[in-house]
Motif scaffolding. Structure first.
Motif, PDB file in Angstrom:
ATOM      1  N   THR A  23       8.704   8.805 -17.323  1.00  0.00           N
ATOM      2  CA  THR A  23       7.535   8.819 -16.754  1.00  0.00           C
ATOM      3  C   THR A  23       7.136   7.149 -16.794  1.00  0.00           C
ATOM      4  N   LEU A  24       7.412   6.505 -17.904  1.00  0.00           N
ATOM      5  CA  LEU A  24       7.029   5.061 -17.960  1.00  0.00           C
ATOM      6  C   LEU A  24       8.070   4.460 -16.896  1.00  0.00           C
ATOM      7  N   ASP A  25       9.482   4.746 -16.821  1.00  0.00           N
ATOM      8  CA  ASP A  25      10.365   4.055 -15.744  1.00  0.00           C
ATOM      9  C   ASP A  25       9.880   4.297 -14.254  1.00  0.00           C
ATOM     10  N   VAL A  26       9.487   5.479 -14.136  1.00  0.00           N
ATOM     11  CA  VAL A  26       8.901   6.046 -12.890  1.00  0.00           C
ATOM     12  C   VAL A  26       7.706   4.928 -12.346  1.00  0.00           C
ATOM     13  N   GLN A  27       6.829   5.095 -13.244  1.00  0.00           N
ATOM     14  CA  GLN A  27       5.557   4.055 -13.058  1.00  0.00           C
ATOM     15  C   GLN A  27       6.178   2.596 -12.763  1.00  0.00           C
ATOM     16  N   VAL A  28       6.697   2.298 -13.680  1.00  0.00           N
ATOM     17  CA  VAL A  28       7.138   0.737 -13.453  1.00  0.00           C
ATOM     18  C   VAL A  28       7.993   0.552 -12.013  1.00  0.00           C
ATOM     19  N   ASN A  29       8.792   1.693 -11.879  1.00  0.00           N
ATOM     20  CA  ASN A  29       9.575   1.467 -10.430  1.00  0.00           C
ATOM     21  C   ASN A  29       8.552   1.639  -9.325  1.00  0.00           C
ATOM     22  N   ALA A  30       7.705   2.534  -9.320  1.00  0.00           N
ATOM     23  CA  ALA A  30       6.654   2.941  -8.118  1.00  0.00           C
ATOM     24  C   ALA A  30       5.894   1.718  -7.999  1.00  0.00           C
ATOM     25  N   GLN A  31       5.286   0.927  -9.054  1.00  0.00           N
ATOM     26  CA  GLN A  31       4.875  -0.223  -8.966  1.00  0.00           C
ATOM     27  C   GLN A  31       5.394  -1.396  -8.149  1.00  0.00           C
ATOM     28  N   ARG A  32       6.923  -1.368  -8.707  1.00  0.00           N
ATOM     29  CA  ARG A  32       7.482  -2.505  -7.933  1.00  0.00           C
ATOM     30  C   ARG A  32       7.756  -2.217  -6.514  1.00  0.00           C
ATOM     31  N   LEU A  33       7.748  -0.723  -5.952  1.00  0.00           N
ATOM     32  CA  LEU A  33       8.174  -0.586  -4.789  1.00  0.00           C
ATOM     33  C   LEU A  33       7.086  -0.455  -3.990  1.00  0.00           C
ATOM     34  N   ASN A  34       5.807  -0.294  -4.479  1.00  0.00           N
ATOM     35  CA  ASN A  34       4.623  -0.474  -3.901  1.00  0.00           C
ATOM     36  C   ASN A  34       4.325  -2.009  -3.445  1.00  0.00           C
ATOM     37  N   ARG A  35       4.458  -2.685  -4.492  1.00  0.00           N
ATOM     38  CA  ARG A  35       4.327  -4.114  -4.119  1.00  0.00           C
ATOM     39  C   ARG A  35       5.409  -4.623  -2.954  1.00  0.00           C
ATOM     40  N   ALA A  36       6.423  -4.146  -2.985  1.00  0.00           N
ATOM     41  CA  ALA A  36       7.478  -4.417  -1.968  1.00  0.00           C
ATOM     42  C   ALA A  36       6.897  -3.932  -0.641  1.00  0.00           C
ATOM     43  N   ARG A  37       6.465  -2.947  -0.586  1.00  0.00           N
ATOM     44  CA  ARG A  37       6.057  -2.170   0.765  1.00  0.00           C
ATOM     45  C   ARG A  37       4.827  -3.002   1.105  1.00  0.00           C
ATOM     46  N   ASN A  38       3.868  -3.261   0.262  1.00  0.00           N
ATOM     47  CA  ASN A  38       2.444  -3.865   0.905  1.00  0.00           C
ATOM     48  C   ASN A  38       2.794  -5.289   1.363  1.00  0.00           C
ATOM     49  N   ASP A  39       3.965  -5.951   0.645  1.00  0.00           N
ATOM     50  CA  ASP A  39       4.344  -7.417   1.054  1.00  0.00           C
ATOM     51  C   ASP A  39       4.941  -7.216   2.503  1.00  0.00           C
ATOM     52  N   LEU A  40       5.238  -6.195   2.986  1.00  0.00           N
ATOM     53  CA  LEU A  40       5.705  -6.144   4.399  1.00  0.00           C
ATOM     54  C   LEU A  40       4.557  -6.355   5.506  1.00  0.00           C
ATOM     55  N   LEU A  41       3.202  -6.330   4.730  1.00  0.00           N
ATOM     56  CA  LEU A  41       2.143  -6.455   5.923  1.00  0.00           C
ATOM     57  C   LEU A  41       1.455  -7.668   5.635  1.00  0.00           C
ATOM     58  N   PRO A  42       1.544  -8.811   6.109  1.00  0.00           N
ATOM     59  CA  PRO A  42       0.919  -9.997   6.128  1.00  0.00           C
ATOM     60  C   PRO A  42      -0.493 -10.159   7.014  1.00  0.00           C
ATOM     61  N   GLU A  43      -1.024 -10.959   6.029  1.00  0.00           N
ATOM     62  CA  GLU A  43      -2.398 -10.948   6.451  1.00  0.00           C
ATOM     63  C   GLU A  43      -2.999 -12.481   6.675  1.00  0.00           C
ATOM     64  N   THR A  44      -2.207 -13.455   6.814  1.00  0.00           N
ATOM     65  CA  THR A  44      -2.440 -14.934   7.174  1.00  0.00           C
ATOM     66  C   THR A  44      -3.085 -15.029   8.287  1.00  0.00           C
ATOM     67  N   GLY A  45      -4.236 -15.884   8.540  1.00  0.00           N
ATOM     68  CA  GLY A  45      -5.011 -16.434   9.407  1.00  0.00           C
ATOM     69  C   GLY A  45      -5.732 -15.099   9.972  1.00  0.00           C
ATOM     70  N   SER A  46      -5.814 -13.921   9.619  1.00  0.00           N
ATOM     71  CA  SER A  46      -6.788 -12.842  10.022  1.00  0.00           C
ATOM     72  C   SER A  46      -8.097 -12.690   9.238  1.00  0.00           C
ATOM     73  N   SER A  47      -8.816 -11.873   9.609  1.00  0.00           N
ATOM     74  CA  SER A  47     -10.022 -11.784   8.832  1.00  0.00           C
ATOM     75  C   SER A  47      -9.772 -10.329   8.162  1.00  0.00           C
ATOM     76  N   VAL A  48     -10.073 -10.272   6.740  1.00  0.00           N
ATOM     77  CA  VAL A  48      -9.826  -9.213   6.172  1.00  0.00           C
ATOM     78  C   VAL A  48     -11.085  -8.395   5.474  1.00  0.00           C
ATOM     79  N   TYR A  49     -11.501  -7.387   5.490  1.00  0.00           N
ATOM     80  CA  TYR A  49     -12.488  -6.600   4.709  1.00  0.00           C
ATOM     81  C   TYR A  49     -11.849  -5.571   3.843  1.00  0.00           C
ATOM     82  N   ARG A  50     -12.249  -5.317   2.789  1.00  0.00           N
ATOM     83  CA  ARG A  50     -11.405  -4.642   1.849  1.00  0.00           C
ATOM     84  C   ARG A  50     -12.294  -3.576   1.301  1.00  0.00           C
ATOM     85  N   PHE A  51     -12.029  -2.144   1.278  1.00  0.00           N
ATOM     86  CA  PHE A  51     -12.621  -1.135   0.710  1.00  0.00           C
ATOM     87  C   PHE A  51     -11.591  -0.518  -0.479  1.00  0.00           C
ATOM     88  N   SER A  52     -12.110  -0.420  -1.843  1.00  0.00           N
ATOM     89  CA  SER A  52     -11.656   0.100  -3.056  1.00  0.00           C
ATOM     90  C   SER A  52     -11.846   1.687  -3.032  1.00  0.00           C
TER      91      SER A  52
END
Length: 781
Positions: free
Chosen positions: A112-141
C-alpha cells in the motif's frame, strides 16, 4: 575487630557497585530483522525506546538483517523497526544485567505504501503535462465544492458560475468571457469530446477532487474549444478505502440518491460513483409562477475510474461515464393556436406533451508514465456516444407552430491523444503532442407540416409528412510543440506553435502561434500576459446538411441563403496581475481582447430545443475581471466581478434561420451577441462554528440581450442561496459520522427572467428558480 568489619563492608559495597557498573556496560540487545518469508531486511532502522517513548539509541541492520544495541541499562524497552517498502514492526524486550538479549522482528511488506508513493509520482507527472503559463486560472478544490450550499449535489454548471467571467443562460448553458459555450472538458488530462447540447449535465460534481478553469491566452496544448478549459482531476482509491451515501431532496418533489466507493488492492485502485433522481423543475420555467407546468425530469449518471500500476514508473488507467436524462418540456398556459387542424376545434396549451431524452456515454483508456526525471507522457484513446431525441406533441405542436417535428440526433466520436513533457535542462521544458478525432453524426427527423400558398398562408388543414434524414463523418487533426523557458528566477516564458486541421462540412486549417509570460514582480505580486491565435471549428454534432428545398410550400419552408458554417479564427490578448495583500487575502485583475473572423454563435431556431451554429463575419469580445479571495481560520470568502462586451457584424452562414429585415440590419451594424451580459458577478463564503458551517453563494447579472437584433436587454437579476451544514459524530456504530445539510435556493424569492423569447436565436422565455428548500444527509464509511 569493629574497624576490620567496617573495612570489609566498604569493600563489599565497592565490589557490588563495580559489578553493577560492569553488568550495565555489558548488557546489550541483539537481533534479526526479516520479512514474512524469512528473507533478511538490510538497512532497516532499529530504534530503542524507553517506557515514555523516548528514543535511547538507533542503529541500522547489516546486509544480513542483524543489529546490536550495546550498553543498555537493564529494564523493559520497545524495539521499533522501520524500512522502506515495509510496514513498521516492533517488539518488547526486557534487558537483564550482563546478558545479550536476543530479539527477532518480522516486517510485513507494505504494498500500500509503495502504491501510494508511485501513484503520487505518476499523478505529478500527468498533471505536469498540462501547462498554465500565461493563462488565467480559477481553482476549485473538493472542500470548496463541499462548502457550497448544495455541496456535491450542486450541478457542475452552477459550480462554474462561481468563477469570474461566467454568465448563466437558459437550459443550463454557460458563457465564459463572452463566448457561446466553447468549453473543453478534460478528465485526468484526457479530452472528452463534447456531447450534443441539451439540458442535462453530462458530468457529476461528485467525481471531482480538483477542478481548474483556465481562460485567456492558453498555451499551445489547448485547441478547438478555447473560451475555457475545464480541467477535472477525479477522486481515486490510491490513498485508502471508503465511500459515501447521500440522500438529497426537497421542493418541486426533488429526490436524489447518490453514492461512491473507492479503494485499492495492491497496485490496482478504483473509484466508482452513481446517482439517480427526479424532480419537477428540470428545465427553466417559461412563466414567472412558482411551479412550472409539465416539467417532470428523471436523471441518472455513473462514473468509474480504475488504474493499475504496472511498475513504479508506468500506469494504465480506464475510465467511463454515462448520463441518461428524460425531460418534459414545460408549458405556457393561455396560448392561442395559430393554425387549424382538421377535426380539432380547441386545444389547451397547458396540456402540451413535448418531451426530450438525452444519453451521453464516454470511455477512455490511457497509458501514462515517467522515467522519474526528464520524461513524462500519456497516450489515450477515448470514445464518446451522444444522442438526443425530441418528441413533439403531434396535435398541439401543429396547432401552435404549424410543425410537429420528431428529431433524433446522434453522434459518435473516437479520438487518440498523445502528450509528452521533456525537461531539457533547468531552464527549458519541452512539451509536444498530437490529437486526432473521427466523428460521425446522424440526423433523423420526421416532420408533420401544413401546405401553404405562395404568400405563406396555410392552404389546407390536412397535414403532410416529410422525412428528413442525413449523416456525415468528419475529422479533426492537431499537433503542437512548446517550450517553457525559465529565463530568470522571476521570469517564465511559454512559447509554441499549434497546427489544426478540420475536414468536416468544410475543410480548413491554421498554424497558430502562442506565447505566455509570467513575471514575479515582487514576492507577493505576479504579472501574466499572453497572446494566442485560435482556430475554433463549429460543433460538428450540431451542424446539419439538410436540404431545405424539400420544405418549400409548407409551414416548415425557409427562405434565404444557407452558406456552410465556417471555423472561427481569432487573435486573443490577455494581461493580468495578482496581488497577495496578506497571507489570507489575494486580489487579481485581468483584461482581455479577442478579434475574430467568422465568429461562431449558436441559436435555437426550430421547435426542438437543439442549438444550431452560425457565423458573424466579424466579431470582437473584450472585458475586464476582478477577483478576490480570503481564507483565514474558520472564515473564507470570495467575490468576482466581470465587465464584458461581445459583438458581431454580418451573419454569413445558415442565413435562412433569420428574418430578412434582421439580416439586413446586422449586415451593416455591430450588434451585441444574444449571450452578451455587461456585468456578471459571483459572491460567496463560509463561516464555521464548532461542528457547524454556514455558507452562502450568489450570482448577479445585468441581463442578457433581447429584442430586434439584440438591441435591448433584460433587467438586472440577483440570486442568493443560503446553507447550513452540521457534522454529526455519534458513538453509536449504526449512526457514526454523517453530515446534515439544509439549504435555501433564491432565499429572497427574487423573480427574474433569463430570456423573454426575443433576440437572435432565442426560442422561448425562461425564468430563474423561485424560492425553494432542500435538505440532505451524507454518510461516509
Amino acid at each position: 575487630m569493629r574497624t576490620r568489619h567496617r573495612i570489609t563492608l566498604a569493600a563489599l559495597l565497592l565490589f557490588a557497585l563495580a559489578a553493577r557498573a560492569y553488568a550495565s556496560d555489558d548488557s546489550s540487545v541483539t537481533g534479526m530483522v526479516a520479512d514474512s518469508s524469512g528473507k533478511p531486511v538490510g538497512n532497516a532502522t532499529v530504534t530503542l525506546q524507553n517506557a515514555s517513548g523516548k528514543a535511547m539509541a538507533t542503529v541500522q541492520t547489516d546486509a544480513n538483517g542483524h543489529f546490536t544495541l550495546a550498553h543498555v541499562d537493564p529494564g523493559s524497552y520497545a524495539i521499533v523497526v522501520s524500512a522502506p517498502g515495509f510496514a513498521s514492526g516492533s517488539s518488547i524486550a526486557t534487558i537483564t544485567p550482563a546478558q545479550q538479549n536476543p530479539v527477532s522482528i518480522v516486517l510485513a511488506k507494505s504494498d500500500t505504501l509503495d502504491v501510494q508513493v508511485n501513484a503520487q509520482r505518476l499523478n505529478r507527472a500527468r498533471n505536469d503535462l498540462l501547462p498554465e503559463t500565461g493563462s488565467s486560472v480559477y481553482r476549485f478544490s473538493q472542500s470548496d465544492i463541499s462548502d457550497l450550499p448544495a455541496g456535491q449535489n450542486t450541478p457542475l454548471n452552477q459550480v462554474l458560475l462561481q468563477a469570474p467571467g461566467v454568465a448563466s443562460d437558459s437550459f443550463g448553458q454557460l458563457h465564459v468571457r463572452g463566448d457561446h459555450a466553447n468549453l473543453q472538458y478534460r478528465i485526468n488530462g484526457i479530452i472528452i469530446p463534447e456531447p450534443i447540447s441539451g439540458f442535462g449535465q453530462s458530468l457529476d460534481t461528485r467525481i471531482i477532487d480538483q477542478m481548474n478553469l483556465l481562460t485567456g491566452a492558453l498555451p499551445a496544448q489547448y485547441g478547438y474549444r478555447t473560451a475555457g478549459i475545464v480541467d477535472i482531476r477525479t477522486k481515486t482509491g490510491d490513498d485508502g478505502s471508503g465511500g459515501s451515501i447521500d440522500v438529497f431532496g426537497g421542493s418541486h418533489q426533488t429526490i436524489r440518491t447518490s453514492g461512491d466507493v473507492f479503494g485499492s488492492r495492491g497496485p490496482f485502485s478504483y473509484y466508482f460513483s452513481g446517482a439517480i433522481g427526479e424532480n419537477n423543475l428540470g428545465i427553466e420555467n417559461p412563466t414567472s409562477s412558482a411551479s412550472p407546468l409539465h416539467d417532470h425530469t428523471r436523471e441518472g449518471n455513473a462514473f468509474g475510474y480504475m488504474s493499475y500500476i504496472i511498475n513504479p514508473l508506468t500506469r494504465v488507467s480506464v475510465m467511463f461515464g454515462v448520463a441518461s436524462n428524460q425531460f418534459q418540456i414545460p408549458n405556457t398556459p393561455g396560448l392561442t393556436p395559430s393554425f387549424a387542424l382538421n377535426g380539432v376545434n380547441s386545444f389547451d396549451s397547458s396540456q402540451l406533451n413535448e418531451t426530450q431524452s438525452e444519453l451521453n456515454q464516454f470511455a477512455a483508456i490511457a497509458l501514462q508514465g515517467t522515467n522519474g526525471g526528464a520524461l513524462d507522457y500519456q497516450l489515450a484513446f477515448v470514445t464518446r456516444y451522444s444522442r438526443t431525441q425530441f418528441n413533439p406533441d403531434p396535435i398541439g405542436d401543429l396547432l401552435f407552430n404549424g410543425v410537429a417535428s420528431k428529431d433524433f440526433h446522434s453522434d459518435t466520436a473516437n479520438g487518440l491523444q498523445f502528450d509528452t513533457t521533456y525537461r531539457l535542462n533547468d531552464k527549458h521544458t519541452i512539451r509536444a503532442g498530437v490529437f486526432a478525432q473521427q466523428e460521425h453524426a446522424v440526423f433523423d427527423n420526421d416532420l408533420t407540416v401544413f401546405p401553404v400558398d405562395e404568400n405563406g398562408n396555410q392552404s389546407s388543414d390536412q397535414p403532410l409528412n416529410i422525412p428528413d434524414a442525413s449523416s456525415k463523418t468528419g475529422y479533426l487533426y492537431s499537433a503542437y510543440v512548446q517550450d517553457e523557458w525559465k529565463a530568470t528566477s522571476k521570469l517564465t516564458i511559454n512559447y509554441g506553435l499549434r497546427y489544426d486541421k478540420m475536414d468536416e462540412y468544410v475543410s480548413a486549417s491554421q498554424l497558430s502561434p502562442r506565447v505566455g509570460v509570467v513575471y514575479a514582480l515582487t514576492p507577493s505580486t505576479t504579472v501574466h500576459a499572453g497572446y494566442a491565435r485560435y482556430f475554433t471549428p463549429p460543433a460538428f454534432e450540431l451542424v446539419s446538411n439538410a436540404d431545405i428545398a424539400r420544405f418549400a410550400g409548407t409551414t416548415a419552408q425557409v427562405n434565404g441563403q444557407n452558406d456552410p458554417v465556417q471555423p472561427e479564427r481569432s487573435h486573443y490578448f490577455d494581461l493580468g496581475i495578482t496581488q497577495q495583500i496578506t497571507p489570507a487575502l489575494s486580489v487579481g485583475l485581468d483584461a482581455y481582447y479577442k478579434k475574430s473572423t467568422n465568429l461562431l454563435d449558436e441559436g435555437q431556431f426550430g421547435t426542438a430545443l437543439i442549438f444550431t451554429p452560425f457565423n458573424y463575419q466579424y466579431g470582437r469580445v473584450y472585458g475586464v475581471e476582478l477577483t478576490t479571495n480570503y481564507r483565514q481560520g474558520n472564515v473564507s470568502a470570495y467575490a468576482n466581478v466581470a465587465l464584458s462586451r461581445a459583438q458581431g457584424k454580418n451573419i454569413n452562414s445558415a442565413q435562412f434561420n433569420f428574418d430578412a429585415d434582421e439580416l439586413a440590419y446586422i449586415s451593416n451594424h455591430w450588434v451585441y451577441l444574444d449571450h452578451d451580459q455587461r456585468v456578471s458577478a459571483s459572491i460567496g463564503g463560509t463561516y464555521t462554528f464548532g461542528q457547524t458551517t454556514f455558507t452562502v453563494d450568489s450570482i448577479v447579472g445585468s441581463g442578457l440581450r433581447s429584442g430586434f437584433a439584440n438591441t435591448d436587454r433584460l433587467p438586472w437579476y440577483t440570486q442568493v442561496n443560503l446553507g447550513v451544514i452540521h457534522h454529526f459524530n455519534f458513538n453509536n456504530p449504526l449512526l457514526g459520522k454523517f453530515d446534515g445539510r439544509l439549504l435555501l435556493i433564491n432565499a429572497f424569492n427574487r423573480v427574474y427572467e433569463l430570456r423573454d423569447g426575443s433576440g437572435i436565436g432565442v426560442g422561448a422565455p425562461q425564468y430563474g428558480p423561485r424560492i425553494a428548500v432542500y435538505a440532505g444527509i451524507t454518510r461516509s464509511f
